[in-house]
Design a protein around this motif. Structure first.
Motif, PDB file in Angstrom:
ATOM      1  N   ILE A 146      14.902  -0.675  -6.947  1.00 39.02           N
ATOM      2  CA  ILE A 146      13.824  -0.881  -5.961  1.00 39.02           C
ATOM      3  C   ILE A 146      13.798  -2.329  -5.464  1.00 39.02           C
ATOM      4  CG2 ILE A 146      12.057  -1.262  -7.767  1.00 39.02           C
ATOM      5  CD1 ILE A 146      10.056   0.154  -5.869  1.00 39.02           C
ATOM      6  N   GLY A 147      14.215  -3.268  -6.315  1.00 40.81           N
ATOM      7  CA  GLY A 147      14.267  -4.677  -5.890  1.00 40.81           C
ATOM      8  C   GLY A 147      15.164  -4.845  -4.671  1.00 40.81           C
ATOM      9  N   ASP A 148      16.253  -4.096  -4.604  1.00 37.85           N
ATOM     10  CA  ASP A 148      17.159  -4.184  -3.445  1.00 37.85           C
ATOM     11  C   ASP A 148      16.446  -3.752  -2.161  1.00 37.85           C
ATOM     12  OD1 ASP A 148      19.171  -4.990  -5.112  1.00 37.85           O
ATOM     13  OD2 ASP A 148      20.057  -2.983  -5.328  1.00 37.85           O
ATOM     14  N   VAL A 149      15.573  -2.754  -2.296  1.00 34.38           N
ATOM     15  CA  VAL A 149      14.809  -2.287  -1.128  1.00 34.38           C
ATOM     16  C   VAL A 149      13.823  -3.375  -0.695  1.00 34.38           C
ATOM     17  CG1 VAL A 149      13.184  -0.545  -0.274  1.00 34.38           C
ATOM     18  CG2 VAL A 149      15.028   0.125  -1.828  1.00 34.38           C
ATOM     19  N   LEU A 150      13.128  -3.952  -1.674  1.00 33.59           N
ATOM     20  CA  LEU A 150      12.107  -4.951  -1.347  1.00 33.59           C
ATOM     21  C   LEU A 150      12.727  -6.211  -0.754  1.00 33.59           C
ATOM     22  CD1 LEU A 150       9.776  -4.593  -4.479  1.00 33.59           C
ATOM     23  CD2 LEU A 150       9.605  -3.434  -2.270  1.00 33.59           C
ATOM     24  N   ARG A 151      13.941  -6.545  -1.184  1.00 33.65           N
ATOM     25  CA  ARG A 151      14.630  -7.713  -0.615  1.00 33.65           C
ATOM     26  C   ARG A 151      15.229  -7.390   0.748  1.00 33.65           C
ATOM     27  NH1 ARG A 151      15.621  -8.713  -6.146  1.00 33.65           N
ATOM     28  NH2 ARG A 151      17.129  -7.035  -6.199  1.00 33.65           N
ATOM     29  N   SER A 206       5.873 -11.784  -1.869  1.00 31.77           N
ATOM     30  CA  SER A 206       6.518 -12.183  -0.613  1.00 31.77           C
ATOM     31  C   SER A 206       6.064 -11.357   0.593  1.00 31.77           C
ATOM     32  CB  SER A 206       8.041 -12.098  -0.752  1.00 31.77           C
ATOM     33  OG  SER A 206       8.457 -10.771  -0.550  1.00 31.77           O
ATOM     34  N   ASN A 207       6.097 -12.019   1.748  1.00 34.79           N
ATOM     35  CA  ASN A 207       5.763 -11.338   3.007  1.00 34.79           C
ATOM     36  C   ASN A 207       6.807 -10.273   3.330  1.00 34.79           C
ATOM     37  OD1 ASN A 207       3.517 -12.857   3.428  1.00 34.79           O
ATOM     38  ND2 ASN A 207       4.615 -14.435   4.582  1.00 34.79           N
ATOM     39  N   GLU A 208       8.053 -10.544   2.914  1.00 41.14           N
ATOM     40  CA  GLU A 208       9.124  -9.584   3.197  1.00 41.14           C
ATOM     41  C   GLU A 208       8.826  -8.245   2.510  1.00 41.14           C
ATOM     42  OE1 GLU A 208      12.947 -11.020   2.072  1.00 41.14           O
ATOM     43  OE2 GLU A 208      13.987  -9.404   3.123  1.00 41.14           O
ATOM     44  N   THR A 209       8.335  -8.330   1.269  1.00 37.16           N
ATOM     45  CA  THR A 209       7.960  -7.105   0.554  1.00 37.16           C
ATOM     46  C   THR A 209       6.866  -6.358   1.315  1.00 37.16           C
ATOM     47  OG1 THR A 209       8.613  -7.928  -1.612  1.00 37.16           O
ATOM     48  CG2 THR A 209       6.891  -6.251  -1.595  1.00 37.16           C
ATOM     49  N   ALA A 210       5.860  -7.104   1.782  1.00 39.85           N
ATOM     50  CA  ALA A 210       4.767  -6.475   2.550  1.00 39.85           C
ATOM     51  C   ALA A 210       5.338  -5.790   3.794  1.00 39.85           C
ATOM     52  CB  ALA A 210       3.734  -7.523   2.926  1.00 39.85           C
ATOM     53  N   ASP A 211       6.273  -6.448   4.466  1.00 40.63           N
ATOM     54  CA  ASP A 211       6.863  -5.858   5.688  1.00 40.63           C
ATOM     55  C   ASP A 211       7.667  -4.608   5.358  1.00 40.63           C
ATOM     56  OD1 ASP A 211       5.769  -7.901   7.091  1.00 40.63           O
ATOM     57  OD2 ASP A 211       7.618  -9.071   7.274  1.00 40.63           O
ATOM     58  N   THR A 246       0.520  -8.465 -10.907  1.00 40.29           N
ATOM     59  CA  THR A 246      -0.379  -7.505 -10.257  1.00 40.29           C
ATOM     60  C   THR A 246      -1.287  -8.226  -9.270  1.00 40.29           C
ATOM     61  OG1 THR A 246      -0.257  -5.977 -12.084  1.00 40.29           O
ATOM     62  CG2 THR A 246      -2.213  -5.811 -10.705  1.00 40.29           C
ATOM     63  N   ARG A 247      -1.807  -9.376  -9.728  1.00 41.11           N
ATOM     64  CA  ARG A 247      -2.640 -10.196  -8.842  1.00 41.11           C
ATOM     65  C   ARG A 247      -1.880 -10.516  -7.555  1.00 41.11           C
ATOM     66  NH1 ARG A 247      -3.304 -13.627 -12.931  1.00 41.11           N
ATOM     67  NH2 ARG A 247      -4.819 -12.469 -14.127  1.00 41.11           N
ATOM     68  N   ALA A 248      -0.606 -10.831  -7.683  1.00 43.83           N
ATOM     69  CA  ALA A 248       0.196 -11.208  -6.510  1.00 43.83           C
ATOM     70  C   ALA A 248       0.364 -10.040  -5.551  1.00 43.83           C
ATOM     71  CB  ALA A 248       1.572 -11.708  -6.968  1.00 43.83           C
ATOM     72  N   PHE A 249       0.388  -8.839  -6.084  1.00 45.72           N
ATOM     73  CA  PHE A 249       0.726  -7.677  -5.236  1.00 45.72           C
ATOM     74  C   PHE A 249      -0.484  -6.972  -4.638  1.00 45.72           C
ATOM     75  CE2 PHE A 249       1.683  -3.202  -4.507  1.00 45.72           C
ATOM     76  CZ  PHE A 249       2.720  -3.341  -3.589  1.00 45.72           C
ATOM     77  N   LEU A 250      -1.642  -7.103  -5.267  1.00 44.66           N
ATOM     78  CA  LEU A 250      -2.774  -6.237  -4.886  1.00 44.66           C
ATOM     79  C   LEU A 250      -3.190  -6.350  -3.423  1.00 44.66           C
ATOM     80  CD1 LEU A 250      -5.075  -6.340  -8.050  1.00 44.66           C
ATOM     81  CD2 LEU A 250      -3.844  -4.360  -7.139  1.00 44.66           C
ATOM     82  N   LYS A 251      -2.820  -7.444  -2.766  1.00 39.78           N
ATOM     83  CA  LYS A 251      -3.141  -7.585  -1.336  1.00 39.78           C
ATOM     84  C   LYS A 251      -2.510  -6.468  -0.509  1.00 39.78           C
ATOM     85  CE  LYS A 251       0.820 -10.541  -0.204  1.00 39.78           C
ATOM     86  NZ  LYS A 251       1.607 -10.341  -1.407  1.00 39.78           N
ATOM     87  N   ASN A 252      -1.491  -5.828  -1.070  1.00 50.34           N
ATOM     88  CA  ASN A 252      -0.754  -4.800  -0.309  1.00 50.34           C
ATOM     89  C   ASN A 252      -1.315  -3.392  -0.472  1.00 50.34           C
ATOM     90  OD1 ASN A 252       1.439  -6.458   0.761  1.00 50.34           O
ATOM     91  ND2 ASN A 252       1.969  -6.751  -1.392  1.00 50.34           N
ATOM     92  N   VAL A 253      -2.357  -3.223  -1.274  1.00 55.52           N
ATOM     93  CA  VAL A 253      -2.866  -1.861  -1.488  1.00 55.52           C
ATOM     94  C   VAL A 253      -4.289  -1.729  -0.945  1.00 55.52           C
ATOM     95  CG1 VAL A 253      -1.424  -1.568  -3.536  1.00 55.52           C
ATOM     96  CG2 VAL A 253      -3.809  -2.281  -3.809  1.00 55.52           C
ATOM     97  N   ASP A 254      -4.730  -0.489  -0.844  1.00 54.89           N
ATOM     98  CA  ASP A 254      -6.087  -0.231  -0.365  1.00 54.89           C
ATOM     99  C   ASP A 254      -7.070  -0.136  -1.528  1.00 54.89           C
ATOM    100  OD1 ASP A 254      -5.198   0.039   2.315  1.00 54.89           O
ATOM    101  OD2 ASP A 254      -4.451   2.050   1.800  1.00 54.89           O
ATOM    102  N   CYS A 255      -6.577   0.295  -2.684  1.00 56.43           N
ATOM    103  CA  CYS A 255      -7.484   0.502  -3.821  1.00 56.43           C
ATOM    104  C   CYS A 255      -6.669   0.546  -5.123  1.00 56.43           C
ATOM    105  CB  CYS A 255      -8.262   1.809  -3.648  1.00 56.43           C
ATOM    106  SG  CYS A 255      -7.241   3.262  -3.429  1.00 56.43           S
ATOM    107  N   ALA A 256      -7.393   0.465  -6.234  1.00 60.23           N
ATOM    108  CA  ALA A 256      -6.713   0.456  -7.535  1.00 60.23           C
ATOM    109  C   ALA A 256      -7.481   1.290  -8.551  1.00 60.23           C
ATOM    110  CB  ALA A 256      -6.598  -0.980  -8.048  1.00 60.23           C
ATOM    111  N   LEU A 257      -6.689   1.923  -9.401  1.00 61.10           N
ATOM    112  CA  LEU A 257      -7.252   2.686 -10.519  1.00 61.10           C
ATOM    113  C   LEU A 257      -6.911   1.900 -11.782  1.00 61.10           C
ATOM    114  CD1 LEU A 257      -8.592   5.495 -10.771  1.00 61.10           C
ATOM    115  CD2 LEU A 257      -6.308   6.455 -11.120  1.00 61.10           C
ATOM    116  N   ILE A 258      -7.919   1.662 -12.617  1.00 59.96           N
ATOM    117  CA  ILE A 258      -7.693   0.876 -13.835  1.00 59.96           C
ATOM    118  C   ILE A 258      -7.638   1.830 -15.025  1.00 59.96           C
ATOM    119  CG2 ILE A 258      -8.666  -0.912 -15.337  1.00 59.96           C
ATOM    120  CD1 ILE A 258     -10.007  -2.096 -12.832  1.00 59.96           C
TER     121      ILE A 258
END
Ligand SMILES: Nc1ncnc2c1ncn2[C@@H]1O[C@H](COP(=O)(O)OP(=O)(O)OP(=O)(O)O)[C@@H](O)[C@H]1O
Ligand SMILES: [Mg+2]
Length: 271
Positions: free
Chosen positions: A145-150, A184-189, A216-228
């Protein structure tokens, strides 16, 4: 630290704005053609053999309706209704501390959603330091999956499909610098492009635990909601409290799951 907070806040606002401004879909001939193209894109994803018995050993039980699948089905339906009500598509699964049952829950939700023929769902393994979804499925994806995100490999070449309507984007092995990738912004794109191309109803992200590192803190900007996910007799109240407050700073907290609680009536969680 303040810079990081400001960047996360900006990204979150941008994502909220995108959701608000999203066009209301309209039926048309063009849409019919688009639907065919969309069906084709899903059909073109590679499939893989699911080892049912191995999955069941790992408590992933939702491929078929059954008594053991019922608690997860209830969770799926609650999650789905709440997400629909809010127009949300992206769900993070996280926990205060490791070994709470995040991956178990994420896989059960994805396969349970797969039984809804009218929905398309995805599970992306973003626990990049310690990915496990591929182990649950005892499979090795053609790329990681890292290859996809890059941006090195297209999602169409990396994701694997189960049935007609669930796609899994899994890792082959751990990534060296997960935080950089998740921030990274690239991951968001890339995620925006995947969502636009495959139009899933639900995208599930299996994430690391909140209190062990900053991924997780770094990534959460990319989601709408979270289940804990918390684990009975293991997660401490103050861990949940801190985790919930941290998650709520970055996204909407959809709810908390108490996993592996053994002392309840028939209608309780998972075992
Ligand atoms: N309800 C349950 N009852 C008993 N065991 C469970 C339950 N849920 C999960 N487990 C077991 O607990 C272990 C951890 O589960 P899982 O991998 O889903 O947690 P996780 O939070 O994703 O862990 P990690 O933090 O390592 O990613 C696994 O061995 C799993 O089979
Ligand atoms: Mg996990």
């Amino acid at each position: 630290m303040e810079k990081l907070q400001a960047a996360l806040e900006n990204a979150r606002k941008t994502r909220a704005g995108k959701l608000r401004d999203a066009p209301v879909p309209r039926r048309s001939r063009q849409q019919g053609e688009d639907c065919d193209a969309l069906d084709q894109r899903w059909q073109d994803l590679q499939t893989f053999e699911v080892a049912d018995r191995a999955l069941i050993k790992r408590r992933v039980v939702t491929r078929q309706a059954s008594a053991s699948a019922t608690p997860f089905d209830i969770l799926r339906t609650k999650v789905l209704l709440q997400m629909r009500q809010n127009g949300w598509k992206r769900l993070a699964i996280t926990s205060p501390m490791p070994k709470s049952g995040k991956t178990t829950t994420a896989c059960n939700l994805a396969l349970g959603l797969g039984r809804q023929r009218d929905l398309r769902s995805m599970l992306l393994d973003l626990d990049l330091r310690d990915p496990a979804v591929h182990q649950f499925f005892q499979t090795r994806p053609p790329h990681t999956i890292g290859d996809v995100l890059r941006g090195d490999v297209d999602f169409s070449e990396q994701a694997l499909r189960v049935g007609d309507n669930v796609a899994f984007s899994m890792a082959q092995s751990a990534e060296d610098d997960p935080t950089r990738l998740l921030l990274s912004n690239e991951t968001a794109d890339v995620l925006d492009r995947i969502e636009a191309t495959y139009q899933p109803d639900v995208m599930i992200f299996d994430l690391p635990s909140v209190l062990v590192n900053d991924e997780t803190r770094a990534f959460l900007k990319n989601v709408d909601c979270a289940l804990i996910i918390t684990r009975a007799n293991t997660t401490r109240y103050n861990q949940l409290d801190v985790c919930e407050r941290e998650v709520a700073e970055h996204t909407n907290v959809l709810g908390t799951v108490l996993n592996a609680y053994r002392y309840a009536d028939n209608n309780t969680a998972t075992d």
